[in-house]
Design a protein around this motif. Structure first.
Motif, PDB file in Angstrom:
ATOM      1  N   ALA A   8      -7.558  -1.387  -7.505  1.00  0.00           N
ATOM      2  CA  ALA A   8      -7.806  -2.374  -6.455  1.00  0.00           C
ATOM      3  C   ALA A   8      -6.639  -3.335  -6.328  1.00  0.00           C
ATOM      4  CB  ALA A   8      -9.097  -3.142  -6.734  1.00  0.00           C
ATOM      5  N   LEU A   9      -6.466  -3.861  -5.111  1.00  0.00           N
ATOM      6  CA  LEU A   9      -5.466  -4.882  -4.831  1.00  0.00           C
ATOM      7  C   LEU A   9      -6.186  -6.200  -4.582  1.00  0.00           C
ATOM      8  CD1 LEU A   9      -3.022  -3.045  -2.388  1.00  0.00           C
ATOM      9  CD2 LEU A   9      -2.696  -3.517  -4.814  1.00  0.00           C
ATOM     10  N   ILE A  10      -5.811  -7.216  -5.330  1.00  0.00           N
ATOM     11  CA  ILE A  10      -6.312  -8.569  -5.106  1.00  0.00           C
ATOM     12  C   ILE A  10      -5.191  -9.325  -4.399  1.00  0.00           C
ATOM     13  CG2 ILE A  10      -7.032 -10.709  -6.233  1.00  0.00           C
ATOM     14  CD1 ILE A  10      -8.215  -8.860  -8.458  1.00  0.00           C
ATOM     15  N   ARG A  11      -5.510  -9.868  -3.237  1.00  0.00           N
ATOM     16  CA  ARG A  11      -4.518 -10.544  -2.389  1.00  0.00           C
ATOM     17  C   ARG A  11      -4.985 -11.973  -2.117  1.00  0.00           C
ATOM     18  NH1 ARG A  11      -3.399 -11.292   3.190  1.00  0.00           N
ATOM     19  NH2 ARG A  11      -1.210 -10.936   3.768  1.00  0.00           N
ATOM     20  N   TRP A  24      -8.991  -7.077  -1.749  1.00  0.00           N
ATOM     21  CA  TRP A  24      -8.455  -6.753  -0.433  1.00  0.00           C
ATOM     22  C   TRP A  24      -8.607  -5.274  -0.106  1.00  0.00           C
ATOM     23  CZ3 TRP A  24      -2.950  -5.181   0.793  1.00  0.00           C
ATOM     24  CH2 TRP A  24      -2.696  -5.218   2.180  1.00  0.00           C
ATOM     25  N   LYS A  25      -8.018  -4.405  -0.889  1.00  0.00           N
ATOM     26  CA  LYS A  25      -8.083  -2.959  -0.674  1.00  0.00           C
ATOM     27  C   LYS A  25      -8.256  -2.257  -2.012  1.00  0.00           C
ATOM     28  CE  LYS A  25      -5.107  -2.686   3.447  1.00  0.00           C
ATOM     29  NZ  LYS A  25      -6.097  -2.093   4.366  1.00  0.00           N
ATOM     30  N   ALA A  26      -8.655  -0.995  -1.953  1.00  0.00           N
ATOM     31  CA  ALA A  26      -8.798  -0.222  -3.186  1.00  0.00           C
ATOM     32  C   ALA A  26      -8.388   1.224  -2.945  1.00  0.00           C
ATOM     33  CB  ALA A  26     -10.227  -0.288  -3.703  1.00  0.00           C
ATOM     34  N   VAL A  75       0.836  -1.196   0.000  1.00  0.00           N
ATOM     35  CA  VAL A  75       0.000   0.000   0.000  1.00  0.00           C
ATOM     36  C   VAL A  75       0.874   1.251   0.000  1.00  0.00           C
ATOM     37  CG1 VAL A  75      -1.677   1.343   1.335  1.00  0.00           C
ATOM     38  CG2 VAL A  75      -1.997  -1.120   1.044  1.00  0.00           C
ATOM     39  N   ALA A  76       1.902   1.266   0.836  1.00  0.00           N
ATOM     40  CA  ALA A  76       2.798   2.425   0.901  1.00  0.00           C
ATOM     41  C   ALA A  76       3.551   2.605  -0.411  1.00  0.00           C
ATOM     42  CB  ALA A  76       3.775   2.264   2.061  1.00  0.00           C
TER      43      ALA A  76
END
Length: 222
Positions: free
Chosen positions: A189-192, A197-199, A71-72
């Motif tokens: 978006a992040l697919i984990r 997972w997060k967007a 994310v960072a």
């Protein structure tokens, strides 16, 4: 309506914590494509893992070195970048991958979108323990939105031929997509581990969690 990508990772052995695989995508608001996917499913059948929500893959799957805060890393890479609000499909294409064929719609070249995709790929490259070969800089990824993926050869070629035939219902529906309001990018978006997972809201420039993403999707459809 297409559901979000489901979790499909294999369980690791007891006591061994496997690194999560990530995929970075742009979520695309495109009801017309979802209608086309419904039609293709009716005509030839699509399994759950052969159809996903409209999206543009920017990078992945990839494994990051332990301790990397994805994310960072992405926040630093994209915070100052602008983003195209709409994308334009221009052609039908058949991709061949390790898990089968993908029938996709290529996107019109866009300098802003290309720069964004390159920034994501370049930012993650130094932290990648294992990457998709096409993402190794300079990225060779062709930006597209898929109608169906992970198809065996015969089925993939059948789907492609139906969409390429202007005389058939799927082909006519596909042609309508090119004349409708262009699809709109909503967020990154992040697919984990195979699950959303997060967007990152591209226009408010802030991260939202999984629950916030679903709430945003509901508001967007009202």
């Amino acid at each position: 309506m297409v559901s979000w990508m489901h979790a499909g990772h294999r369980r690791s052995r007891t006591g061994v914590r496997r690194l999560p695989a990530y995929i970075v995508v742009l979520c695309v608001e495109w009801p017309g494509l979802e209608r086309l996917q419904d039609l293709v499913a009716q005509e030839v059948g699509l399994a759950r893992d052969q159809r996903f929500f409209p999206h543009v893959t920017l990078c992945g799957p990839l494994l990051l070195h332990p301790g990397t805060d994805i994310v960072a890393v992405l926040d630093r890479a994209v915070a100052s970048l602008s983003m195209t609000r709409v994308v334009h499909p221009v052609d039908l294409h058949l991709f061949r991958g390790k898990r089968g064929l993908a029938v996709s719609l290529l996107l019109q070249e866009d300098a802003t979108l290309t720069a964004f995709a390159r920034a994501v790929s370049d930012a993650l490259a130094p932290f990648s323990k294992k990457s998709n070969p096409i993402d190794i800089p300079p990225s060779k990824r062709i930006l597209h939105i898929s109608v169906a993926v992970n198809l065996p050869r015969q089925k993939g070629e059948l789907v492609f031929s139906k969409l390429a035939d202007p005389g058939g219902k799927p082909g006519r529906e596909k042609e309508l997509l090119f004349r409708e309001t262009p699809p709109r990018i909503t967020r990154m978006a992040l697919i984990r581990r195979g699950a959303l997972w997060k967007a990152y809201d591209l226009f408010q420039k802030k991260w939202i969690g999984r629950n916030g993403l679903f709430e945003a999707e509901k508001r967007g459809r009202r």
